[in-house]
Design a protein around this motif. Structure first.
Motif, PDB file in Angstrom:
ATOM      1  N   ARG A  51      -1.019   5.128   4.522  1.00 29.91           N
ATOM      2  CA  ARG A  51      -2.118   4.232   4.913  1.00 29.91           C
ATOM      3  C   ARG A  51      -2.790   3.607   3.696  1.00 29.91           C
ATOM      4  O   ARG A  51      -3.199   2.447   3.730  1.00 29.91           O
ATOM      5  N   SER A  75      -1.246  10.055   5.155  1.00 30.81           N
ATOM      6  CA  SER A  75      -2.474   9.636   4.471  1.00 30.81           C
ATOM      7  C   SER A  75      -2.163   8.704   3.293  1.00 30.81           C
ATOM      8  O   SER A  75      -2.815   7.666   3.112  1.00 30.81           O
ATOM      9  N   LYS A  76      -1.143   9.058   2.499  1.00 30.30           N
ATOM     10  CA  LYS A  76      -0.755   8.205   1.368  1.00 30.30           C
ATOM     11  C   LYS A  76      -0.203   6.871   1.837  1.00 30.30           C
ATOM     12  O   LYS A  76      -0.432   5.839   1.199  1.00 30.30           O
ATOM     13  N   MET A 122       1.457  15.183   7.190  1.00 31.71           N
ATOM     14  CA  MET A 122       0.088  14.667   7.214  1.00 31.71           C
ATOM     15  C   MET A 122      -0.294  14.044   5.873  1.00 31.71           C
ATOM     16  O   MET A 122      -0.937  12.987   5.827  1.00 31.71           O
ATOM     17  N   VAL A 123       0.121  14.677   4.780  1.00 31.80           N
ATOM     18  CA  VAL A 123      -0.173  14.120   3.454  1.00 31.80           C
ATOM     19  C   VAL A 123       0.534  12.784   3.266  1.00 31.80           C
ATOM     20  O   VAL A 123      -0.043  11.820   2.741  1.00 31.80           O
TER      21      VAL A 123
END
Length: 325
Positions: free
Chosen positions: A76, A73-74, A69-70
């Motif tokens: 995107r 996010s990075k 998930m991290v």
């Protein structure tokens, strides 16, 4: 439930029971031997070991899902910058070209990698290509040096080619990447190395599951002028009109420096995007593997527990039958 309560009570009072004397010579269902006690202990311990293993696998699965998930996010956040940066170096490629086959004496291989691992094989791929370029451009009258960006490429290249490393830069992605930061970095490289050709090795981002190892070549102003005079792809430079009092050499010097900074900016962003995409894929695969392992451990635990319960029931029934008989 009764059997579970019985086992709990047995474990509670087991330390209080004094061991029997060693003079016991015959075993029976009511008085098992030390060998039988060892087997019982192994059976009870095995379920506890499997339970602990299941707990650790669940914790690992939680970590890998969080890391995925991290990374998403990075990714995107970086992907938009990467797509916008492609418009910086493409005009230079149209004007000055990209000549990987240019034969020069002083080559500098700029290897871009990540500072952290758990992102598949993108760093190993960049290092392999860098070593291939070093071998290809080495010779009796040629000199090839390394400029390394990132801890992972540093760890691999220091072992084999420490004497050829000119400059090492790490923790590049500690702060959000921007053109000012990368241009200062490019200026630092140009001040510390002498080159005829800079060969930048990075991973070009295509999708979350796809990246392409890429080599971009930036020639020095002298080599650009030599190639322009000899014709070929750079022969059209003389058709442009130059305004101002700058000479052709000064213009080529400025163009070469600006081209290197723009190409470096795009290469660093492309590699960072590829890193996050590869990390997403790696963590997704790790989460699936942890789930499969958890299913197998659950099956093993249930089988072991059922076998233990069945054995204890048989022992109780056998003991009751022996007392009745």
């Amino acid at each position: 439930m009764a059997m579970a309560a019985l086992r709990r009570e047995g474990r509670r009072f087991a330390p209080l029971i004094s061991p029997r004397p060693i003079t016991a010579v015959r075993s029976s269902p009511l008085y098992p031997t030390l060998e039988d006690e060892g087997l019982l202990g192994v059976r009870h311990i095995s379920t506890q070991v499997v339970r602990n293993r299941m707990k650790s696998v669940k914790n690992i699965q939680k970590i890998t899902k969080a890391m995925k998930m991290v990374a998403a996010s990075k990714l995107r956040a970086i992907q938009t910058k990467t797509e916008n940066s492609r418009g910086l170096w493409q005009p230079f490629t149209a004007l000055l070209g990209d000549l990987p086959s240019a034969d020069v004496k002083k080559n500098v291989v700029v290897t871009i990698s990540s500072d952290k691992g758990l992102c598949g094989g993108i760093n190993s791929t960049s290092v392999k290509i860098s070593k291939g370029l070093h071998k290809l451009n080495s010779g009796p009258e040629k000199e090839t040096k390394y400029v390394i960006l990132g801890e992972k490429a540093k760890a691999q290249l220091v072992r084999d080619s420490k004497k050829d490393i000119e400059l090492i830069i790490t923790e590049l992605q500690k702060n959000p990447l921007n053109y000012t930061q990368v241009s200062v970095l490019a200026d630092e490289i140009l001040k510390n190395v002498e080159y005829d050709a800079l060969r930048i090795v990075f991973n070009k981002f295509q999708s979350v599951v796809s990246f392409v190892p890429t080599v971009s070549t930036v020639l020095s102003p002298e080599i650009v002028e030599r190639e322009a005079e000899s014709g070929g792809k750079l022969g059209d430079l003389d058709s442009y009109e130059v305004e101002g009092g700058e000479t052709k050499g000064e213009i080529l010097q400025n163009l070469a420096e600006f081209q290197f900074s723009c190409t470096m900016f795009n290469a660093v962003l492309e590699n960072a995007c590829s890193e996050q995409g590869a990390r997403m894929s790696a963590m997704d695969s790790s989460s699936r593997n942890a789930g499969d392992m958890l299913d197998r451990l659950t099956l093993t635990y249930n089988r072991t527990r059922q076998a233990s319960i069945t054995t204890e029931l048989i022992e109780i029934i056998s003991g009751a039958s022996a007392l009745e008989g």
